[in-house]
Design a protein around this motif. Structure first.
Motif, short mmCIF file in Angstrom:
data_model
loop_
_atom_site.label_atom_id
_atom_site.label_comp_id
_atom_site.label_asym_id
_atom_site.label_seq_id
_atom_site.Cartn_x
_atom_site.Cartn_y
_atom_site.Cartn_z
N LEU A 1 -0.68 -7.70 -9.09
CA LEU A 1 0.84 -7.55 -8.69
C LEU A 1 1.24 -8.76 -9.37
O LEU A 1 2.57 -8.75 -9.38
N ASN A 2 0.75 -9.43 -10.23
CA ASN A 2 1.29 -10.51 -11.25
C ASN A 2 1.70 -11.83 -10.40
O ASN A 2 2.76 -12.02 -10.44
N ASP B 1 6.09 2.24 -9.25
CA ASP B 1 6.71 0.85 -9.52
C ASP B 1 5.88 -0.30 -9.83
O ASP B 1 6.39 -1.28 -10.75
N LEU B 2 4.65 -0.44 -8.99
CA LEU B 2 3.91 -1.57 -9.14
C LEU B 2 2.78 -1.41 -10.43
O LEU B 2 2.28 -2.37 -10.80
N GLY B 3 3.07 -0.39 -11.10
CA GLY B 3 1.97 -0.04 -12.16
C GLY B 3 0.70 0.89 -11.69
O GLY B 3 0.70 1.31 -10.69
N ILE B 4 -0.12 0.70 -12.69
CA ILE B 4 -1.42 1.52 -12.52
C ILE B 4 -2.34 0.53 -12.28
O ILE B 4 -2.86 -0.30 -13.25
N ALA B 5 -3.09 0.65 -11.10
CA ALA B 5 -4.01 -0.66 -10.75
C ALA B 5 -5.33 -0.24 -11.33
O ALA B 5 -5.82 1.08 -11.58
N TYR C 1 -7.65 -0.31 -7.28
CA TYR C 1 -7.08 1.20 -6.63
C TYR C 1 -8.06 1.26 -5.22
O TYR C 1 -7.36 1.68 -4.35
N GLN C 2 -9.37 1.20 -5.50
CA GLN C 2 -10.20 1.44 -4.20
C GLN C 2 -9.89 0.47 -3.22
O GLN C 2 -10.19 0.98 -1.86
N ILE D 1 0.80 -1.32 -0.03
CA ILE D 1 -0.02 -0.10 0.04
C ILE D 1 0.91 1.18 0.02
O ILE D 1 0.72 2.33 -0.77
N GLU D 2 1.78 1.19 0.91
CA GLU D 2 2.81 2.36 0.83
C GLU D 2 3.52 2.76 -0.49
O GLU D 2 3.43 3.77 -0.91
N LYS D 3 3.70 1.83 -1.08
CA LYS D 3 4.75 1.58 -2.45
C LYS D 3 3.79 2.11 -3.42
O LYS D 3 4.11 3.09 -4.19
#
Length: 433
Positions: free
Chosen positions: A310-311, A140-144, A149-150, A132-134
């Motif tokens: 997150l793959n 870095d994790l991409g666009i959710a 995202y919610q 969550i912090e990241k």
């Protein structure tokens, strides 16, 4: 049903004092097709119900998170016998149509702090705190996707902000750290610490928290001895001679010792007793901690939208957590699969021990020990025996302690290494390697 299932039920079918159901002031709920289904595991007689993974994903990603906080508060009063309306009276949750009764809190809240303790040792919470912090600070994790995202925003608002009015909140000006509060509760009830230190410490040092002067330091050795004697009684029961009297008498005595030990920390009343749960020591900490770990456990219980984003898809919950932990730089406990597999059965056993009655009765214990003898019959006795076997097998994997070998069983202080280090911890000691 687990804690998240019960929050969904409370939202849909437990009215507030006004007679109205929980709702959003801004957005239609859209949960009209939700319904619990029978999800009883094979070989278990007691029915288990749950909402579908898709339903719970939709619920936990709802845009107005206030419906979840309201459900947490409503459910807190329901498990204390303060239900309102025909579907939430007398400590029971009954679905208006089939399947009918889906959750019963008559003898227990159904939640136990040991469930939270075992699951937190997987590093589940630290890993998702970093996820969550990241996500909120970088890309870095991409666009959710919108639902993911919610879910991230809801998780932050539910567990990483202060809200003194919520029943799932155990933070205050006097107890500012959620992590420290849980560790204090684990130490008091079980006499142990978690198997890892501070996520934000460069050296991985111990997490600072206030340790109570009065704590159940003898709980783990006593519980391991109990598991070992359950195993020996089970093996004896499978012999032609059957369980002997000494097996049963010893087990009843140990069950009473554990019950009294835990009741002492709860203020002299076993946890979950009728009309008293909310007034026992550590009940609020237990309720809040179980909801917290259940929320994050659910999201990796399947290849959910969050796991797919997150793959980190896999066929097991442990492998999913290991992959997510590696992705954000927080290694999961190496034996996390064993911890996941025994958390539920261990919670059932501890709840049963605290309630008293069944495991304090010689005839019941003898019936349980013999319940899996051929020809096997699925009964409540066999349910309990299966819970014990799951705990015994996975406890050995997670701790390295030889429960099945009498000569090597732990007696006295538990001294094990912290996960991923080569040094022995000081009291209170973690149980998990």
């Amino acid at each position: 049903m687990d804690a998240l299932d019960n929050m969904v039920f409370a939202t849909l079918h437990t009215p507030l004092q006004t007679g109205a159901l929980i709702t959003s002031d801004y957005i239609p709920l859209g949960f009209g097709t939700f319904a619990p289904a029978n999800s009883t595991p094979a070989g278990i007689s007691t029915p288990v119900f749950s909402f579908s993974v898709a339903d719970k994903q939709t619920y936990s990603s709802f845009q107005d998170y206030s419906i979840i906080t309201d459900a947490v508060q409503r459910h807190w009063y329901d498990i204390n016998g303060n239900g309102i309306g025909p579907t939430a009276q007398n400590f029971q949750y009954t679905w208006p149509t089939a399947p009918g009764l889906v959750a019963d809190f008559t003898n227990s809240s159904t939640y136990h702090l040991f469930y939270s303790y075992l699951l937190e040792n997987t590093r589940l919470l630290q890993i998702f705190e970093r996820v969550i912090e990241k996500y909120l600070h970088d890309e870095d994790l991409g666009i959710a996707p919108q639902a993911v995202y919610q879910w991230i925003l809801n998780s932050e608002k539910l567990f990483f902000k202060d809200s003194s009015t919520r029943s799932s909140n155990i933070r205050s000006l006097l107890r500012a750290s959620y992590d420290a509060n849980r560790r204090n509760a684990y130490h008091r009830l079980f006499g142990v610490d978690l198997a890892f230190g501070d996520i934000n410490s460069q050296s991985g040092g111990a997490y600072p928290y206030q340790k109570a002067n009065t704590a159940n330091q003898q709980f783990i050795p006593l519980f391991e001895r109990y598991l070992s004697e359950i195993w020996q009684g089970y093996i004896n029961a499978r012999n032609t001679s059957g369980p002997n009297t000494s097996d049963v008498n010893s087990l009843v005595d140990l069950a009473i010792q554990i019950q009294e030990l835990l009741a002492a920390r709860r203020g002299g009343r076993p946890g979950g007793g009728l009309n008293v749960y909310s007034t026992t020591n550590l009940s609020m900490e237990e309720y809040a901690s179980v909801f917290l770990v259940t929320w994050f456990t659910f999201i990796i219980s399947d290849n959910t939208q969050v796991v797919q984003f997150l793959n980190c898809q896999s066929s097991t919950i442990g492998e999913r957590l290991i992959k997510i932990g590696a992705k954000v730089g927080v290694p999961a406990h190496t034996k996390c699969q064993a911890l996941f597999e025994m958390a539920g059965p261990a919670s059932n056993i501890l709840t049963l021990l605290e309630a008293g009655g069944y495991l304090n009765n010689n005839a019941n214990v003898q019936a349980m020990l013999s319940s899996l003898n051929p020809p096997p019959t699925i009964t409540l006795d066999s349910d309990y025996m299966n819970y014990f076997l799951l705990v015994i097998n996975n406890w050995e994997k997670a701790t390295g302690h030889k429960i099945k070998t009498v000569e090597q069983s732990v007696s006295g202080s538990v001294r094990v290494q912290q996960n991923g280090t080569g040094t022995t911890s000081v009291r209170p000691k973690p149980v998990m390697n």
